[in-house]
Design a protein around this motif. Structure first.
Motif, PDB file in Angstrom:
ATOM      1  N   SER A  70      -0.574  18.187  17.751  1.00 45.16           N
ATOM      2  CA  SER A  70      -1.267  17.967  16.476  1.00 45.16           C
ATOM      3  C   SER A  70      -0.701  16.753  15.757  1.00 45.16           C
ATOM      4  N   ALA A  71       0.631  16.584  15.808  1.00 44.77           N
ATOM      5  CA  ALA A  71       1.269  15.417  15.179  1.00 44.77           C
ATOM      6  C   ALA A  71       0.828  14.128  15.866  1.00 44.77           C
ATOM      7  N   LEU A  72       0.736  14.177  17.210  1.00 44.60           N
ATOM      8  CA  LEU A  72       0.268  12.997  17.957  1.00 44.60           C
ATOM      9  C   LEU A  72      -1.176  12.649  17.584  1.00 44.60           C
ATOM     10  N   GLU A  73      -2.014  13.697  17.459  1.00 44.58           N
ATOM     11  CA  GLU A  73      -3.409  13.461  17.084  1.00 44.58           C
ATOM     12  C   GLU A  73      -3.497  12.836  15.690  1.00 44.58           C
ATOM     13  N   GLN A  74      -2.644  13.302  14.776  1.00 46.99           N
ATOM     14  CA  GLN A  74      -2.632  12.747  13.419  1.00 46.99           C
ATOM     15  C   GLN A  74      -2.195  11.281  13.433  1.00 46.99           C
ATOM     16  N   GLN A  75      -1.174  10.994  14.238  1.00 43.04           N
ATOM     17  CA  GLN A  75      -0.694   9.610  14.346  1.00 43.04           C
ATOM     18  C   GLN A  75      -1.776   8.698  14.926  1.00 43.04           C
ATOM     19  N   ALA A  76      -2.501   9.205  15.918  1.00 43.89           N
ATOM     20  CA  ALA A  76      -3.594   8.413  16.496  1.00 43.89           C
ATOM     21  C   ALA A  76      -4.675   8.149  15.438  1.00 43.89           C
ATOM     22  N   GLY A  77      -4.953   9.175  14.627  1.00 45.02           N
ATOM     23  CA  GLY A  77      -5.927   8.996  13.545  1.00 45.02           C
ATOM     24  C   GLY A  77      -5.466   7.980  12.528  1.00 45.02           C
ATOM     25  N   GLU A  78      -4.173   8.008  12.171  1.00 47.12           N
ATOM     26  CA  GLU A  78      -3.627   7.031  11.218  1.00 47.12           C
ATOM     27  C   GLU A  78      -3.683   5.622  11.804  1.00 47.12           C
ATOM     28  N   ALA A  79      -3.362   5.494  13.093  1.00 47.56           N
ATOM     29  CA  ALA A  79      -3.437   4.181  13.750  1.00 47.56           C
ATOM     30  C   ALA A  79      -4.869   3.661  13.755  1.00 47.56           C
ATOM     31  N   THR A  80      -5.830   4.568  13.964  1.00 46.51           N
ATOM     32  CA  THR A  80      -7.242   4.176  13.947  1.00 46.51           C
ATOM     33  C   THR A  80      -7.644   3.675  12.562  1.00 46.51           C
ATOM     34  N   ALA A  81      -7.154   4.353  11.506  1.00 41.94           N
ATOM     35  CA  ALA A  81      -7.460   3.926  10.139  1.00 41.94           C
ATOM     36  C   ALA A  81      -6.880   2.546   9.852  1.00 41.94           C
ATOM     37  N   VAL A  82      -5.639   2.317  10.303  1.00 41.48           N
ATOM     38  CA  VAL A  82      -5.014   0.991  10.117  1.00 41.48           C
ATOM     39  C   VAL A  82      -5.801  -0.079  10.854  1.00 41.48           C
ATOM     40  N   LEU A  83      -6.210   0.257  12.103  1.00 42.56           N
ATOM     41  CA  LEU A  83      -7.000  -0.696  12.876  1.00 42.56           C
ATOM     42  C   LEU A  83      -8.313  -1.008  12.169  1.00 42.56           C
ATOM     43  N   ARG A  84      -8.951   0.022  11.617  1.00 49.11           N
ATOM     44  CA  ARG A  84     -10.224  -0.175  10.936  1.00 49.11           C
ATOM     45  C   ARG A  84     -10.065  -1.135   9.750  1.00 49.11           C
TER      46      ARG A  84
END
Length: 382
Positions: free
Chosen positions: A229-243
């Motif tokens: 779940s923590a990894l999924e959250q980090q991936a989501g945060e990275a996606t937001a930064v990329l966006r």
């Protein structure tokens, strides 16, 4: 003797060729850089035989500002008001004019600020001509001066006018080159954004989906599920930064022009006042009408002029960003606060601009900062 003479001739030929090459390189550089155009212009007049040459460019309230010169560096930033001095008169009339003895000519509206510099440089004869753009509007004023007793005529004036016409043409080419460079940068940023979206964006999406799939499988240990779940959250945060990064890369061309115009306004302010003006663009603004961009630019210029006249500041920061579903621009100084504003009163320019903002549903305010200084704020709905 023959060999020495031959070597000497070759050296002279090489020196001459290098001079021609240097002139050609200078011409090429001048075509793509506005400052190089102006420097090449004043250099051309002094190389021709004038003792001094300088250029004044448009500033605030119809004034012109000396910022390219083969005179004492102290003249840089000198403001020429409309109708005053030879340059102010030329700017008002739009034609080339000259005087044989500047300090003794009664047809000029003299000002001690200008006269002191002319006297210090021992300039006697002076020619001034407008640098006119393709629309007939002045892009500046070109001056040339001599220290000798002289009687100017149409021929000398024609030379300066010819140089001004070439300067106007080169400035136009430089502006087009700058625009072409901006477009090329914009296109390259778009290409990079698409590549990042298709590669890194797709990769982050796949990582998030696979991690989520693993965590949803039956029998997964609670500790492992928590880490997934923590990894999924980090991936989501990275996606937001990329966006956000992709949004920044895809800045619209009109906003790039707006940013360039704001930078130019800050540079002119620095030249006039000697203060540092820092520009900070906080957000990518949405697409808004050109008229609104122009109003925000006018607000920035008015705010900087207000600081220059009244604030007694040492530093200025201009910020642009999104506030309350609108575009906000703030000019903040570290000066004397509202106390420094009272002596000059509220000018016609500020009142007219405030009314224009109100008519478009915007707002223009001037308030004191808690830590000292003032903030001039402009806001328009997007």
């Amino acid at each position: 003797m023959y060999n020495r003479g031959s070597s000497y001739s070759r050296l002279r030929f090489a020196a001459s060729a290098l001079k021609r090459l240097d002139r050609e390189l200078s011409r090429i550089v001048a075509l793509v850089d506005r400052n190089a155009v102006l420097e090449s212009t004043v250099a051309a007049l002094t190389d021709f035989g004038f003792h001094a040459a300088w250029i004044a460019q448009p500033g605030q309230s119809g004034a012109i500002i000396l910022n390219s010169s083969r005179l004492n560096a102290a003249v840089t930033g000198l403001v020429i008001r409309p109708g005053t001095g030879l340059g102010g008169r030329v700017l008002a009339r739009g034609v080339v004019e000259w005087v044989d003895n500047y300090l003794k000519d009664d047809s000029i509206v003299h000002c001690s600020d200008y006269d002191d510099h002319v006297q210090r440089e021992t300039i006697r004869g002076m020619i001034a001509t407008p640098i006119l753009g393709p629309d007939g509007l002045p892009m500046g004023v070109l001056y040339a001066g001599l220290r000798d007793d002289v009687t100017f005529g149409a021929q000398a004036a024609g030379i300066v006018k010819h140089v001004a016409e070439k300067t106007a043409h080169s400035l136009l080419i430089a502006e087009r080159a700058r625009y072409a460079a901006d477009v090329a940068v914009y296109e390259e940023r778009q290409r990079m954004a698409f590549e990042l979206h298709d590669s890194i964006g797709a990769m982050l999406f796949a990582i998030g989906a696979r991690v989520r799939g693993l965590s949803e499988q039956p029998g997964v240990d609670a500790g492992i599920r928590e880490k997934l779940s923590a990894l999924e959250q980090q991936a989501g945060e990275a996606t937001a930064v990329l966006r956000e990064s992709l949004r920044a890369l895809c800045i619209p061309a009109e906003q790039q022009a707006f940013g360039s115009a704001l930078s130019a306004a800050c540079r002119f302010f620095e030249v006039r006042s000697g203060l540092t003006a820092e520009l900070v663009i906080l957000d990518v603004l949405p697409s808004i009408p050109d008229a609104n961009f122009k109003m925000l630019l006018s607000a920035a210029k008015e705010g900087l002029l207000n600081v220059e006249k009244h604030a007694h500041a040492s530093r200025v920061v201009v910020t642009v960003g999104l506030v309350r579903n609108g575009a906000a621009l703030t000019v903040t100084d570290d000066g004397k606060g509202l106390e420094g504003q009272t002596s000059g009163g509220r000018g016609f320019g500020l009142d007219a601009l405030s009314q224009a903002f109100t008519e478009r549903g915007g707002q223009l305010t001037l308030s004191e900062n808690g830590e000292g200084g003032c903030s001039f704020r402009a806001w328009l709905p997007c």
